[in-house]
Motif scaffolding. Structure first.
Motif, PDB file in Angstrom:
ATOM      1  N   VAL A   1       0.873  -1.176   0.000  1.00 25.58           N
ATOM      2  CA  VAL A   1       0.000   0.000   0.000  1.00 25.58           C
ATOM      3  C   VAL A   1       0.909   1.224   0.000  1.00 25.58           C
ATOM      4  O   VAL A   1       1.657   1.455   0.951  1.00 25.58           O
TER       5      VAL A   1
ATOM      6  N   ASN B   1     -10.544  -6.300   4.927  1.00 28.54           N
ATOM      7  CA  ASN B   1      -9.382  -7.124   5.292  1.00 28.54           C
ATOM      8  C   ASN B   1      -8.525  -6.468   6.378  1.00 28.54           C
ATOM      9  O   ASN B   1      -7.436  -6.960   6.685  1.00 28.54           O
TER      10      ASN B   1
ATOM     11  N   ILE C   1      -2.012   0.929  -4.868  1.00 26.94           N
ATOM     12  CA  ILE C   1      -1.565  -0.405  -4.487  1.00 26.94           C
ATOM     13  C   ILE C   1      -0.558  -0.825  -5.552  1.00 26.94           C
ATOM     14  O   ILE C   1      -0.860  -0.796  -6.748  1.00 26.94           O
TER      15      ILE C   1
ATOM     16  N   VAL D   1      -6.667  -3.815   6.539  1.00 24.44           N
ATOM     17  CA  VAL D   1      -5.307  -3.441   6.155  1.00 24.44           C
ATOM     18  C   VAL D   1      -4.911  -2.106   6.794  1.00 24.44           C
ATOM     19  O   VAL D   1      -3.802  -1.944   7.300  1.00 24.44           O
TER      20      VAL D   1
ATOM     21  N   ASN E   1     -15.163  -6.725  -0.966  1.00 22.90           N
ATOM     22  CA  ASN E   1     -15.320  -5.313  -0.591  1.00 22.90           C
ATOM     23  C   ASN E   1     -16.309  -4.567  -1.473  1.00 22.90           C
ATOM     24  O   ASN E   1     -16.691  -3.446  -1.162  1.00 22.90           O
TER      25      ASN E   1
ATOM     26  N   CYS F   1     -12.070  -1.151   4.120  1.00 27.33           N
ATOM     27  CA  CYS F   1     -11.321  -2.386   3.866  1.00 27.33           C
ATOM     28  C   CYS F   1     -11.773  -3.513   4.799  1.00 27.33           C
ATOM     29  O   CYS F   1     -11.539  -3.469   6.004  1.00 27.33           O
TER      30      CYS F   1
ATOM     31  N   CYS G   1      -3.492  -7.199   2.207  1.00 20.46           N
ATOM     32  CA  CYS G   1      -4.120  -6.557   1.045  1.00 20.46           C
ATOM     33  C   CYS G   1      -4.274  -7.548  -0.114  1.00 20.46           C
ATOM     34  O   CYS G   1      -3.337  -8.270  -0.454  1.00 20.46           O
ATOM     35  N   VAL G   2      -5.475  -7.569  -0.711  1.00 19.98           N
ATOM     36  CA  VAL G   2      -5.722  -8.459  -1.859  1.00 19.98           C
ATOM     37  C   VAL G   2      -5.855  -7.655  -3.153  1.00 19.98           C
ATOM     38  O   VAL G   2      -6.233  -8.180  -4.182  1.00 19.98           O
ATOM     39  N   ASN G   3      -5.567  -6.373  -3.092  1.00 18.81           N
ATOM     40  CA  ASN G   3      -5.604  -5.494  -4.268  1.00 18.81           C
ATOM     41  C   ASN G   3      -6.995  -5.433  -4.908  1.00 18.81           C
ATOM     42  O   ASN G   3      -7.149  -5.627  -6.120  1.00 18.81           O
ATOM     43  N   CYS G   4      -8.002  -5.165  -4.088  1.00 22.94           N
ATOM     44  CA  CYS G   4      -9.370  -5.076  -4.615  1.00 22.94           C
ATOM     45  C   CYS G   4      -9.721  -3.652  -5.043  1.00 22.94           C
ATOM     46  O   CYS G   4     -10.770  -3.412  -5.628  1.00 22.94           O
ATOM     47  N   HIS G   5      -8.851  -2.708  -4.716  1.00 20.81           N
ATOM     48  CA  HIS G   5      -8.976  -1.314  -5.148  1.00 20.81           C
ATOM     49  C   HIS G   5     -10.140  -0.542  -4.532  1.00 20.81           C
ATOM     50  O   HIS G   5     -10.463   0.536  -4.995  1.00 20.81           O
ATOM     51  N   ARG G   6     -10.783  -1.118  -3.514  1.00 18.56           N
ATOM     52  CA  ARG G   6     -11.889  -0.391  -2.871  1.00 18.56           C
ATOM     53  C   ARG G   6     -11.374   0.908  -2.246  1.00 18.56           C
ATOM     54  O   ARG G   6     -11.924   1.984  -2.465  1.00 18.56           O
ATOM     55  N   CYS G   7     -10.314   0.819  -1.460  1.00 17.94           N
ATOM     56  CA  CYS G   7      -9.816   2.017  -0.773  1.00 17.94           C
ATOM     57  C   CYS G   7      -9.274   3.026  -1.777  1.00 17.94           C
ATOM     58  O   CYS G   7      -9.479   4.228  -1.628  1.00 17.94           O
TER      59      CYS G   7
HETATM   60  S1  SF4 Z   1      -6.954  -2.572  -2.019  1.00 10.18           S
HETATM   61 FE1  SF4 Z   1      -8.681  -3.620  -0.991  1.00 10.18          FE
HETATM   62  S2  SF4 Z   1      -7.699  -5.142   0.363  1.00 10.18           S
HETATM   63 FE2  SF4 Z   1      -6.104  -3.661  -0.241  1.00 10.18          FE
HETATM   64  S3  SF4 Z   1      -6.099  -2.144   1.374  1.00 10.18           S
HETATM   65 FE3  SF4 Z   1      -7.491  -1.368  -0.198  1.00 10.18          FE
HETATM   66  S4  SF4 Z   1      -9.541  -2.066   0.396  1.00 10.18           S
HETATM   67 FE4  SF4 Z   1      -8.053  -3.273   1.581  1.00 10.18          FE
END
Ligand code: SF4
Ligand code: SF4
Length: 501
Positions: free
Chosen positions: A12, A31, A67, A33, A425, A29, A50-56
């Motif tokens: 991150v 998860n 990310i 993080v 997410n 998040c 982090c699973v790289n879901c791009h929500r944040c």
């Molecule tokens: S990309 Fe997804 S898993 Fe990674 S920190 Fe952001 S919300 Fe969390």
């Protein structure tokens, strides 16, 4: 002291000049993080989660987050890749089967990307889809082999039950349970508005969705979850799931943690119990057995509904399809090895099955050669990513396609491939109430309608470019395709010429 051999896959990257400690990322998040450290008045991150879901990243108003793939390198080489080493460490740690979500991500050829579409020039004029009528409606089901007339010479209507679609696309099987209620509602409403169908998958049909019955395919899988006479009668068609492209030859498993509330009621199994579908149907060991189930389901629904048999694309798919066509089924659904899933053993997902393009072409050819192509319709699925893939699939012999992952991406999925962890997410592949609320079905269904509307326009444009004004005239029309960079055997299986020929 136990040593953790795994290094985080992602990092991150927070721009502290932009971060205003609003803590949105922390709340978003699932998860865990991000964390606010009050003593430092600063946000920190635990990269390993982090699973790289791009929500944040998407919701950070000051664009302070990125990310990035970890720059750390194992001592890899051409034979021992970082991925292989990572997986070995994981299994040495857990002693378990590796699990993944979504489709095959290995670098096998994507044949759709090695096929080009024709366009008319000079001698065969193209058609302007904005000025001329273009027909993308399709009707799926067995077609009569001969025209029969009654005593007064009128043509007898002996057409078996058909599925009518406004365009050659349906939403593929994705169960309530693997997907959230809001995701299912989005699919059902979009199917209704577009005049196509969505598919319950093997999770039964929630009582709220019975009203979308004429746009619903109800699935019967080996676990028979949620199957009862009312369910069979509720849909416009019944699909027997024999196999799935993402995990051919094995059953399904929805963990007990996801079998809660409405999901347990809809599946008709106790809360908290694992929903395990056996690998085979325990009453099907031959085409004759399959024929019995096809006829049982038709009998249960007064012979008013077409029956689909869905199989994974495997080595002898053409011979199997020939048997299915003779079993009394109306539609064969072929699912290629890139098809998505909520959870699959990684080794199965990545190494079992064959690409949909090759399977589809060989099934279409076999059924034509045997003179039984009209006995069934073919629906192709397993990573249909765009309207161009649809046009290519139809020209290779499909009557229509199933889309799954593309529809989920339209709903906001970022392909983080951790659906099996149940903490999506984006509110799609989860049952956690505070996460499911993140997908607004009013917006979700609209996004799906937009996607399909755009694709319908594009299909019509490509058809017009080829000088074709009806999708039926494109079906199996391999003259409209050329291969690029394919060897002679691949061209032979696909039944197409090389570009320049
Ligand atoms: S990309 Fe997804 S898993 Fe990674 S920190 Fe952001 S919300 Fe969390
Ligand atoms: S559905 Fe959700 S968990 Fe699954 S890949 Fe998409 S974003 Fe990730």
């Amino acid at each position: 002291m136990a040593v953790n051999y795994l290094y985080p896959e992602y990092e991150v990257a927070r721009n502290y000049d932009r971060c205003i400690n609003c803590r949105v990322c922390e709340k978003q998040c699932s998860n865990n993080v991000h964390e606010y450290i009050a003593e430092l008045d600063k946000m920190t991150s635990d990269d390993a989660k982090c699973v790289n879901c791009h929500r944040c990243v998407t919701l950070c108003l000051t664009r302070a987050l990125k990310i990035v793939k970890s720059g750390n390198t194992y001592r890899e080489n051409a034979n021992w890749s970082a991925k292989t080493m990572d997986e070995l460490y994981r299994q040495a740690e857990s002693g378990g089967v590796l699990l993944s979500s979504m489709g095959n991500s290995e670098p096998y050829p994507v044949y759709f990307d090695k096929i080009l579409i024709n366009a008319s020039q000079v001698t065969n004029p193209s058609i302007d889809p904005l000025r001329e009528p273009m027909e993308t409606r399709v009707s799926l089901g067995a077609k009569p082999q001969i025209v029969e007339r009654d005593k007064s010479g009128r043509i007898k209507n002996n057409l078996p039950p058909q599925l009518k679609l406004s365009m050659p696309v349906m939403f593929s099987a994705m169960s309530y349970g693997s997907l959230s209620y809001n995701a299912h509602e989005s699919l059902a409403r979009a199917a209704e508005e577009m005049g196509i169908l969505y598919n319950t998958g093997e999770g039964g049909l929630h009582e709220d969705f019975y009203r979308y019955g004429k746009n619903t395919i109800v699935q019967v899988a080996s676990g028979r979850f949620g199957v009862h006479p009312g369910y069979l009668k509720a849909g416009a068609a019944i699909e027997i799931k024999m196999g799935q492209g993402a995990k051919p030859g094995i059953g399904g498993h929805l963990p007990g943690s996801k079998i809660v509330g409405d999901i347990s009621r809809t599946r008709m199994i106790p809360e908290g119990s694992d929903a395990i579908s056996p690998a085979p149907h325990h009453d099907i060991y031959s085409i004759e057995d399959l024929r019995q189930l096809v006829y049982s389901l038709k009998t249960a629904t007064d012979f008013k509904k077409p029956v689909i048999v869905k199989i994974a694309a495997v080595h002898n798919v053409a011979a199997i399809s020939s048997g299915i066509a003779r079993s009394g089924a109306d539609i064969i659904a072929l699912d290629g090895f890139r098809g998505g899933t909520g959870a699959a053993p990684t080794r199965i997902r990545d190494h079992v099955g064959i690409p949909i393009e090759l399977a589809l072409a060989s099934v279409d050819k076999r059924l034509r050669d045997e003179g039984i192509r009209d006995r069934v319709s073919i629906v192709a699925g397993g990573s249909i990513r765009s309207s161009a893939d649809i046009v290519k699939a139809v020209a290779l012999g499909a009557d229509a396609v199933y889309i799954g992952t593309s529809a989920l991406i339209a709903l906001g999925c970022h392909l983080c491939r951790t659906c099996h962890m149940g903490k999506c997410n984006w509110g799609i592949a989860t049952q956690v109430p505070e996460l499911t609320r993140r997908l607004n079905p009013d917006m979700g269904y609209k996004r799906l309608v937009n996607l399909l509307t755009a694709w319908d326009h594009e299909i019509k444009e490509m058809m017009g470019g080829m000088g074709i004004n009806s999708i039926e005239a494109l079906k199996g029309n391999r003259l409209m395709l050329r291969g690029i960079g394919l060897n002679i055997k691949e061209l032979e299986v696909l039944g197409i010429k090389h570009a320049g020929e």
